[in-house]
Design an enzyme around this catalytic site. Structure first.
Site, mmCIF file in Angstrom:
data_model
loop_
_atom_site.group_PDB
_atom_site.id
_atom_site.type_symbol
_atom_site.label_atom_id
_atom_site.label_comp_id
_atom_site.label_asym_id
_atom_site.label_seq_id
_atom_site.Cartn_x
_atom_site.Cartn_y
_atom_site.Cartn_z
ATOM 1 N N ARG A 310 52.853 43.268 20.930
ATOM 2 C CA ARG A 310 53.153 41.894 20.159
ATOM 3 C C ARG A 310 54.664 41.552 20.232
ATOM 4 N NH1 ARG A 310 50.641 41.708 14.204
ATOM 5 N NH2 ARG A 310 51.885 43.378 13.964
ATOM 6 N N VAL A 432 46.151 34.266 17.796
ATOM 7 C CA VAL A 432 45.697 35.622 18.332
ATOM 8 C C VAL A 432 46.928 36.618 17.954
ATOM 9 C CG1 VAL A 432 44.481 34.753 20.041
ATOM 10 C CG2 VAL A 432 46.907 35.342 20.656
ATOM 11 N N GLU A 433 46.463 38.205 18.511
ATOM 12 C CA GLU A 433 47.466 39.187 17.894
ATOM 13 C C GLU A 433 47.974 39.299 16.619
ATOM 14 O OE1 GLU A 433 50.431 39.853 20.845
ATOM 15 O OE2 GLU A 433 49.078 40.213 22.602
ATOM 16 N N GLY A 434 47.124 38.839 15.596
ATOM 17 C CA GLY A 434 47.302 38.806 14.178
ATOM 18 C C GLY A 434 47.902 37.234 13.988
#
Length: 755
Positions: A310, A432-434
């Site tokens: 991330r 995305v990705e949190g």
């Protein structure tokens, strides 16, 4: 100590067990998955600048430089987002082949497993350059090198799993995806309904899987999937517990019971993405990444992998987007004239240009510092969350500013519009990705407060200790250390705030020394405000998301501004870059001051709020952001060729042949080169070079150069138009691409049916 413990600490211990937030098993695994670094220094209230400046700057090896100059440059020449998104509906077959042959999917895989073994910084630089050419291609390269089976296998896989899978992933024989998000569980991945049950199959331990996943990048073309699910053992074949927890396994996508191959369309970006399902899919137990010993540890594994990936993928894409919009908007504002004046000379446009230049400088500084930390072997959970959220948010600001300046040029779609696709793609990065709302409101400060505070985690773990006597002893030591730390922080914040940071510690850094002093001041104030919020709200702070977000914003600004000063130092204190550095700092200080004021206005304990305001802002918020003169100087960095402009916008793909970017770069170069001729024309009392030529103010050679420049500018500002019948072309071509994708997936389906 015994009296202190029994008569003073013990009542506080009992109060704290009810007041401070408890740590769930999921939260504990997330906390244990990441490392702390410069974020902990900022949380201490007294950052040691020597540690920051002693961090080796992120650098590329010669092999990594050759890869960027060779395969990456060649890849950028091969791809075109307009063609991918509006004609093919996928990357061309030759691009897929090229990516596999040159091991783009194996950048993070060590050489011993046939990967490229690149550093985090090289990984970031590759993603950054590709992103400036094609979002779809960049995402395709990002995913296998971020949250995916490769990272998990390297960290947690067995030797046998690494030896088998990593070489196959590196050379593209296997295309990976990762199945985490479910329809019922997005940000709250721990609530997923995807399940596995331990069974016996043919005399061996196995797992029967049932799942429904969506938003899975590379899912429609993947040959192997990392799958997260909740594992249950009702027959106690592995031990005494029914619920074994979240587990991660590698699952071949051609197994019986798997439905895969359909596609989502994320914001009109045609990278491969889609849902998949599995019904009663049986896999051997040793398909679990790490084998039986890692059963139930999936959440910790995911958090550890995310702490690295991330911090690279989306921050790199965002930094590229910020630099790309800064460069193109500066060039366009120079070549595009209104009222016989370049639009870059209008102050309204200069405000946008200044923010673009400073944001590009800031995001790349944050990216480089984060990569430097990752390359030292750290898993930067909080810093990665800061970078992901704030880089993608600021990219949205950049593309909005760029669209404002480009006006119609940015609105009319077609191959000549180099902004429209980036504008459409921005929500993908924010989601995305949190998701950013969750990351900003809960993760950055919520996780940072516990993980980065010098004593809070020790206190919480002591409260959770089942042995009350041992827990009380540990709490006693941590609590009194915490109390002394808070007293020091109070007086440190008071002294630095009331003196304007004049006596705050700072390295001798020339013209930016005062900025170090202000950051040291704000760090002390932040540490005090965080302690006061935790003391007065306790576990309720989890539910006060707006307060948590404001405190997280302060921590994020402190990190990004530290990175900007670190970049200034690493690049040799380049004086021409000072306007960008100063604009970053003044804007960041304004944000910090505003967030403090908002915290004081909304903290439920009015006594605590009054005390904090008295200590931190005795005269109220004082920062007003960059002044107009600084804004003009910062904007000018993008309006003329210079080493400073190249440092702000380095490593981008700048167009090929006669495409839109190449046209803009050519026009910008010619406009700058012919400025002396324009000045000569203006001094002669003319606005038009044709009239100046007729009056012999300029000669034939100069007139020819002006004609060449005008033609280049016309081509640069040109927009696309289409015949009415052409708008059906996209549907037919995309449908053909879908059929091609389906045909590629058919052998996997056929294999699944045969099995």
């Amino acid at each position: 100590m015994g009296l202190r413990r029994d008569y003073i600490t013990a009542p506080i211990f009992r109060w704290a067990k009810g007041a401070l937030p408890s740590i769930s098993a999921t939260e504990r695994e997330a906390l244990e998955a990441g490392d702390v670094w410069w974020d902990a220094e900022l949380f201490s209230g007294n950052p040691d600048w020597k540690k920051l400046l002693a961090t080796p700057a992120a650098k590329l090896s010669r092999e990594e430089e050759r890869f960027l100059a060779g395969p990456v440059e060649e890849l950028c020449r091969m791809v075109d987002d307009w063609r991918i998104n509006w004609e093919l509906g996928d990357l061309p077959e030759e691009v897929w082949t090229f990516l596999k042959r040159h091991k783009f999917f194996g950048m993070i895989i060590p050489k011993q497993y046939s990967g490229l073994g690149f550093s985090a910084y090289a990984h970031s630089e590759v993603v950054r350059k590709i992103s400036s050419r094609s979002i779809a291609t960049a995402v395709t390269v990002m995913v296998p090198n971020s949250l995916g089976p490769g990272e998990l296998l390297m960290q947690f896989g067995t030797d046998a799993q690494r030896k088998y899978w990593l070489p196959r992933l590196a050379d593209g024989r296997e295309i990976p995806c990762f199945g985490l998000t479910s329809p019922e569980a997005g940000s709250d991945a721990a609530s997923m309904t995807d399940t596995g049950v331990v069974i016996r199959s043919r005399g061996e331990l196995a797992i029967k899987l049932n799942w429904h996943k969506r938003y899975i990048t590379l899912g429609p073309v993947a040959t192997v999937m990392g799958l997260a699910f909740k594992l249950f053992d009702p027959d106690h074949l592995l031990g005494g517990n029914d619920d074994l927890g979240i587990t991660v396994a590698l699952v071949r996508t051609n197994l019986p019971g798997i439905e895969i191959g359909r596609r989502h369309l994320p914001s009109m970006q045609f990278f491969q993405n889609g849902p998949n399902r599995g019904h009663d899919v049986v896999i051997p137990l040793d398909y679990v990444i790490g084998g039986a010993s890692q059963v139930g540890h999936g959440w910790k594994m995911l958090m550890s992998a995310l702490a690295a990936g991330r911090g690279i993928s989306l921050p790199s894409l965002s930094a590229a987007g910020a630099a790309f919009t800064a460069r193109t908007t500066g060039a366009y504002a120079r070549v595009r004239e209104q009222f016989n004046v370049p639009i870059g000379k209008f102050e309204g446009v200069q405000r946008r240009l200044a923010r673009l230049a400073a944001t590009a400088y800031l995001l790349d500084a944050g990216r480089r510092l984060t990569c430097a930390g990752l390359d030292q072997g750290r898993k930067l959970a909080v810093i990665s969350a800061i970078m992901k959220a704030h880089a993608t948010y600021r990219l949205r600001d950049c593309i909005n500013d760029a669209m404002d300046v480009h006006a119609g040029k940015g609105v009319i779609d077609g191959p000549l519009n180099y902004l429209g696709n980036l504008y459409r793609a921005v929500p993908v990065g924010i989601t995305v990705e949190g998701a950013n709302i969750l990351t900003r409101n809960l993760i950055i400060f919520g996780q940072g407060a516990i993980r980065c505070h010098p004593y809070l985690l020790k206190e919480l773990l002591a409260l959770e200790d089942a042995d009350r006597g041992r827990g009380l002893d540990q709490f006693d030591r941590a609590f009194w250390s915490h109390l002394w730390h808070s007293v020091r922080t109070l007086f440190r914040a008071l002294g630095r705030s009331w003196t304007g940071g004049y006596f705050a510690p700072a390295p001798q850094a020339g013209p930016v020394t005062p900025y170090y002093k202000q950051l040291a001041r704000y760090s002390a104030c932040f540490a005090l405000a965080a302690d006061m919020a935790l003391l007065t709200l306790g576990g309720a702070l989890k539910r006060r998301e707006m307060l948590s977000a404001r405190l997280g914003d302060i921590l994020s600004e402190l990190y990004l501004l530290s990175a900007a000063l670190k970049r200034w130092e690493d690049e040799g204190r380049k004086e021409p870059d000072l306007p960008a550095v100063a604009w970053c700092m003044e804007t960041g200080f304004e944000i910090i001051d505003d967030r403090f004021a908002d915290v004081f206005a909304n903290l439920p304990s009015r006594g605590a709020a009054w005390l904090l305001r008295l200590v931190i802002q005795p005269r109220g918020p004082r920062r007003r952001g960059p002044d107009d003169a600084l804004t003009v100087r910062c904007a000018e960095l993008l309006l003329s060729p210079s080493p400073a402009r190249e440092r702000i916008t380095p490593g981008l793909s700048l167009g090929y042949g006669d495409d839109a970017i190449a046209r803009l770069e050519r026009a910008f170069k010619l406009v700058v080169e012919t400025e002396p001729i324009r000045k000569k024309i203006r001094n002669g009392g003319f606005d038009d070079w044709h009239a100046a030529r007729r009056k012999k103010v300029i000669d034939a050679t100069e007139a020819k150069r002006m004609e060449e420049t005008d033609a280049a500018v016309r081509k640069a500002i040109e927009v696309d138009d289409f015949a009415a019948g052409e708008f059906g072309f996209r549907t037919a071509k995309v449908e053909a691409a879908k059929r091609a994708t389906s045909e590629r997936a058919e052998p996997r389906r056929a294999g699944a049916k045969r099995r």
